[in-house]
Design an enzyme around this catalytic site. Structure first.
Site, PDB file in Angstrom:
ATOM      1  N   GLN A   1       9.334  -0.550   2.105  1.00  0.00           N
ATOM      2  CA  GLN A   1       9.148  -1.214   0.802  1.00  0.00           C
ATOM      3  C   GLN A   1       8.544  -2.605   1.029  1.00  0.00           C
ATOM      4  O   GLN A   1       7.820  -2.795   1.987  1.00  0.00           O
ATOM      5  CB  GLN A   1      10.476  -1.286   0.019  1.00  0.00           C
ATOM      6  CG  GLN A   1      10.983   0.057  -0.484  1.00  0.00           C
ATOM      7  CD  GLN A   1      11.655   0.899   0.584  1.00  0.00           C
ATOM      8  OE1 GLN A   1      12.581   0.470   1.223  1.00  0.00           O
ATOM      9  NE2 GLN A   1      11.192   2.130   0.781  1.00  0.00           N
TER      10      GLN A   1
ATOM     11  N   LYS B   1       2.106  -1.025   6.259  1.00  0.00           N
ATOM     12  CA  LYS B   1       3.048  -1.294   7.357  1.00  0.00           C
ATOM     13  C   LYS B   1       2.932  -0.248   8.469  1.00  0.00           C
ATOM     14  O   LYS B   1       2.931  -0.575   9.649  1.00  0.00           O
ATOM     15  CB  LYS B   1       4.488  -1.322   6.811  1.00  0.00           C
ATOM     16  CG  LYS B   1       4.716  -2.416   5.793  1.00  0.00           C
ATOM     17  CD  LYS B   1       6.079  -2.331   5.148  1.00  0.00           C
ATOM     18  CE  LYS B   1       6.281  -1.161   4.226  1.00  0.00           C
ATOM     19  NZ  LYS B   1       5.493  -1.190   2.981  1.00  0.00           N
TER      20      LYS B   1
ATOM     21  N   ASP C   1       3.734  -0.454   0.246  1.00  0.00           N
ATOM     22  CA  ASP C   1       2.438   0.186   0.507  1.00  0.00           C
ATOM     23  C   ASP C   1       1.364  -0.797   0.974  1.00  0.00           C
ATOM     24  O   ASP C   1       0.178  -0.616   0.720  1.00  0.00           O
ATOM     25  CB  ASP C   1       1.947   0.941  -0.743  1.00  0.00           C
ATOM     26  CG  ASP C   1       2.950   1.977  -1.183  1.00  0.00           C
ATOM     27  OD1 ASP C   1       3.638   2.555  -0.314  1.00  0.00           O
ATOM     28  OD2 ASP C   1       3.057   2.213  -2.409  1.00  0.00           O
TER      29      ASP C   1
HETATM   30  P1  GDP Z   1       2.928   1.434   3.924  1.00  0.00           P
HETATM   31  O1  GDP Z   1       3.906   2.119   3.057  1.00  0.00           O
HETATM   32  O2  GDP Z   1       3.075  -0.059   3.883  1.00  0.00           O
HETATM   33  O3  GDP Z   1       2.908   1.947   5.331  1.00  0.00           O
HETATM   34  O4  GDP Z   1       1.495   1.745   3.290  1.00  0.00           O
HETATM   35  P2  GDP Z   1       0.976   3.188   2.755  1.00  0.00           P
HETATM   36  O5  GDP Z   1       0.691   4.058   3.919  1.00  0.00           O
HETATM   37  O6  GDP Z   1       1.880   3.704   1.706  1.00  0.00           O
HETATM   38  O7  GDP Z   1      -0.333   2.759   2.004  1.00  0.00           O
HETATM   39  C1  GDP Z   1      -1.401   2.137   2.641  1.00  0.00           C
HETATM   40  C2  GDP Z   1      -2.647   3.007   2.478  1.00  0.00           C
HETATM   41  O8  GDP Z   1      -3.793   2.251   2.794  1.00  0.00           O
HETATM   42  C3  GDP Z   1      -2.674   4.192   3.417  1.00  0.00           C
HETATM   43  O9  GDP Z   1      -3.336   5.251   2.786  1.00  0.00           O
HETATM   44  C4  GDP Z   1      -3.478   3.681   4.604  1.00  0.00           C
HETATM   45  O10 GDP Z   1      -4.129   4.722   5.315  1.00  0.00           O
HETATM   46  C5  GDP Z   1      -4.481   2.811   3.915  1.00  0.00           C
HETATM   47  N1  GDP Z   1      -4.951   1.638   4.673  1.00  0.00           N
HETATM   48  C6  GDP Z   1      -4.248   0.856   5.539  1.00  0.00           C
HETATM   49  N2  GDP Z   1      -5.005  -0.187   5.935  1.00  0.00           N
HETATM   50  C7  GDP Z   1      -6.182  -0.085   5.313  1.00  0.00           C
HETATM   51  C8  GDP Z   1      -7.365  -0.889   5.283  1.00  0.00           C
HETATM   52  O11 GDP Z   1      -7.461  -1.933   5.896  1.00  0.00           O
HETATM   53  N3  GDP Z   1      -8.387  -0.451   4.504  1.00  0.00           N
HETATM   54  C9  GDP Z   1      -8.314   0.693   3.764  1.00  0.00           C
HETATM   55  N4  GDP Z   1      -9.363   1.026   3.023  1.00  0.00           N
HETATM   56  N5  GDP Z   1      -7.212   1.475   3.766  1.00  0.00           N
HETATM   57  C10 GDP Z   1      -6.163   1.085   4.513  1.00  0.00           C
HETATM   58  P1  IMO Z   2       6.832   1.917   1.366  1.00  0.00           P
HETATM   59  O1  IMO Z   2       7.791   1.747   2.539  1.00  0.00           O
HETATM   60  C1  IMO Z   2       6.114   1.359  -2.897  1.00  0.00           C
HETATM   61  C2  IMO Z   2       9.596   1.627  -5.549  1.00  0.00           C
HETATM   62  C3  IMO Z   2       9.662   2.799  -6.506  1.00  0.00           C
HETATM   63  C4  IMO Z   2      10.437   2.162  -7.638  1.00  0.00           C
HETATM   64  C5  IMO Z   2      11.442   1.276  -6.926  1.00  0.00           C
HETATM   65  C6  IMO Z   2      12.809   1.912  -6.710  1.00  0.00           C
HETATM   66  O2  IMO Z   2       5.976   3.104   1.479  1.00  0.00           O
HETATM   67  O3  IMO Z   2       6.117   0.636   1.105  1.00  0.00           O
HETATM   68  P2  IMO Z   2      13.723   3.827  -5.118  1.00  0.00           P
HETATM   69  O4  IMO Z   2      13.306   5.245  -4.945  1.00  0.00           O
HETATM   70  O5  IMO Z   2      13.618   3.018  -3.860  1.00  0.00           O
HETATM   71  O6  IMO Z   2      15.062   3.685  -5.756  1.00  0.00           O
HETATM   72  O7  IMO Z   2      12.665   3.216  -6.168  1.00  0.00           O
HETATM   73  O8  IMO Z   2      10.861   0.999  -5.655  1.00  0.00           O
HETATM   74  N1  IMO Z   2       9.425   2.009  -4.120  1.00  0.00           N
HETATM   75  C7  IMO Z   2       8.284   1.841  -3.444  1.00  0.00           C
HETATM   76  N2  IMO Z   2       7.072   1.425  -3.837  1.00  0.00           N
HETATM   77  N3  IMO Z   2       6.321   1.654  -1.599  1.00  0.00           N
HETATM   78  C8  IMO Z   2       7.542   2.061  -1.168  1.00  0.00           C
HETATM   79  O9  IMO Z   2       7.835   2.239   0.132  1.00  0.00           O
HETATM   80  C9  IMO Z   2       8.573   2.210  -2.111  1.00  0.00           C
HETATM   81  N4  IMO Z   2       9.872   2.601  -2.052  1.00  0.00           N
HETATM   82  C10 IMO Z   2      10.362   2.463  -3.270  1.00  0.00           C
HETATM   83  O10 IMO Z   2       8.371   3.203  -6.902  1.00  0.00           O
HETATM   84  O11 IMO Z   2       9.602   1.328  -8.392  1.00  0.00           O
HETATM   85 MG    MG Z   3       3.959   3.499   1.471  1.00  0.00          MG
END
Ligand code: GDP
Ligand code: IMO
Ligand code: MG
Length: 421
Positions: A223, A17, A14
């Site tokens: 991840q 990416k 999260d």
């Molecule tokens: P990913 O799994 O790595 O693609 O990340 P996620 O989408 O799960 O989580 C990142 C969250 O942060 C999302 O809700 C994005 O919209 C938000 N986000 C990304 N970059 C920024 C930033 O620079 N500032 C803020 N405030 N939010 C961001």
């Molecule tokens: P993105 O791509 C954050 C965490 C789960 C759990 C562990 C194992 O959005 O960054 P799983 O379902 O993969 O067997 O769970 O990994 N987990 C993540 N945490 N972002 C993710 O993906 C995740 N994918 C799995 O919360 O702790």
């Molecule tokens: Mg994510």
């Protein structure tokens, strides 16, 4: 021959990416996912719209690019169909833009049940998985019992499925797990038919053919490095190799074909699910990071645990991934903070270390360096020079500590809120 550039999360996922892949896609012709599955939730925002992608690469919104689901990915046909149909409804028809590897493994309905059953059996030591059947699917892959996308084209597909299901049901019975997959199974068979309308290819030939034709490729990680099955905080990890080496096995590209490695991190840290997190904050500051950063999971809606940036962990991830450029996300979340802390070492039983330990117990105490907050709205800034000095000090400290330049700074969720140096 062109190389494959890579985007990897350096923390516990999260990091942002999805946003960065979307921003960088115009520079590439192909975007490819190489591991993970619908446990991922990659958020993109532009034009006032927000999209969350799980299995589909984040390059699909930039028009005319080819997106690849590589052999290292595990695919849930039901969730894939939901995702593709929602995109089609919003005007993004993927049938011509997406290719899927024959060697990607299929997540079966019983894999989801097994995921839940294993978690229930673990009780208080559960992993806190996303419940998407990721672990059981990769387990079947490695134990040579998996079903692959290529099996869809096999006339014995139903028989192969029945055998796998029977094996899973035996395990579920031994775990005393009760379930009903009648509806899920029906949906799954419809969804695997739907999958057939996409280009199902020998993706290793496809990817290497693109490179030979001089096409540039961006590999999108899911991840993060600290969730890697080998190098993460085992057993609280996911079941794939999230590190850079995963690109080679997950797409079929040789190590000497890897180009730039972009490592993404948040200006602080988050983690979803169980497992160690040395810099986790249990106080009001942790709550502020959660609320201001909207730190709730894109897939499960779970609250993300929050804490300070951990340079011990970050440097470990950079070492394993061979990161060449850093991308820092979400600094804007700390706009109003008086002080900001960064862990530069751990103290374990009175000894100081800068190495990420084999086991992280409660005895691991972070050693912090404190920074004065920048107390201004970074979202207003559009060039590095616009940033306040206090913020630049923070960025330059990270660069000095890691030895890697911070090339991109994100100050908001929107595509446009991205500053390059
Ligand atoms: P990913 O799994 O790595 O693609 O990340 P996620 O989408 O799960 O989580 C990142 C969250 O942060 C999302 O809700 C994005 O919209 C938000 N986000 C990304 N970059 C920024 C930033 O620079 N500032 C803020 N405030 N939010 C961001
Ligand atoms: P993105 O791509 C954050 C965490 C789960 C759990 C562990 C194992 O959005 O960054 P799983 O379902 O993969 O067997 O769970 O990994 N987990 C993540 N945490 N972002 C993710 O993906 C995740 N994918 C799995 O919360 O702790
Ligand atoms: Mg994510």
């Amino acid at each position: 021959m062109k190389k494959v550039d890579v985007i990897l999360g350096l923390q516990w996922g999260d990091e942002g990416k999805g946003k960065v892949v979307d921003v960088l896609t115009p520079r590439y012709e192909v975007v490819a996912r190489f591991q993970g599955g619908p446990n991922a939730g990659h958020t993109l925002e532009f034009g006032g719209e927000k999209y969350v992608l799980r299995s589909i690469p984040s390059g699909i919104f930039q028009g005319g690019k080819t997106n690849v689901i590589g052999n290292g990915v595990v695919l849930d046909a039901i969730l894939f169909r939901e995702e593709a149909e929602a995109l089609a409804a919003s005007g993004h028809d993927l049938t011509r833009q997406l290719v899927i590897s024959k060697k990607a493994h299929l997540i079966l309905p019983t894999h989801r049940m097994l995921d839940a059953a294993y978690e229930a059996a673990k009780g208080s030591s559960k992993i806190g998985t996303t419940g998407k059947g990721i672990g059981p699917t990769y387990t079947d892959k490695v134990s040579r019992n998996g079903m692959r996308v290529g099996d869809l084209l096999n006339p014995d597909f139903r028989a192969i499925y029945a055998k796998a299901k029977a094996r899973h049901e035996q395990i579920l019975r031994s775990l005393n797990y009760s379930y009903d997959i009648t509806e899920l199974e029906k949906q799954w068979f419809e969804a695997v038919e739907y999958l057939k309308r996409f280009r199902i290819v020998d993706s290793e030939y496809f990817v290497n053919g693109c490179l030979a034709d001089g096409k540039s490729i961006l590999a999108e990680g899911a991840q993060g490095t600290l969730l890697d099955v080998d190098f993460g905080s085992y057993p609280f990890v996911t079941s794939s190799n999230t590190v850079c080496a995963g690109v080679c096995t997950g797409l079929g590209v040789a190590p000497n074909r890897i180009g730039e490695v972009y490592g993404i991190f948040k200006a602080y840290c988050t983690r979803v699910g169980s497992g160690p997190f040395p810099t986790e904050l249990f106080d009001e500051t942790g709550e502020r990071l959660c609320q201001l950063g909207h730190e709730f999971g894109a897939v499960t809606g779970r609250r993300r645990r929050c804490g300070w940036l951990d340079l011990v962990a970050l440097k470990y991830a950079i070492m394993i991934d061979g990161v060449t450029q850093l991308i820092m996300m979400k600094s804007d979340v700390m706009n109003d903070f008086e002080t900001i802390r960064v862990a530069t070492a751990y103290e374990i039983g009175g000894e100081r270390t800068t190495e990420f330990p084999y086991e992280i117990t409660d005895d691991v105490k972070p050693v912090y360096t404190e920074f004065e907050g920048w107390k201004c709205d970074l979202r207003e800034c559009r060039r590095y020079e616009d940033f306040p000095e206090a913020f630049r000090r923070y960025v330059e400290f990270i660069e000095r500590e890691t030895g890697v330049p911070v090339k991109i700074i994100s100050v908001g969720p929107d595509r446009g809120e991205t500053i390059e140096r």
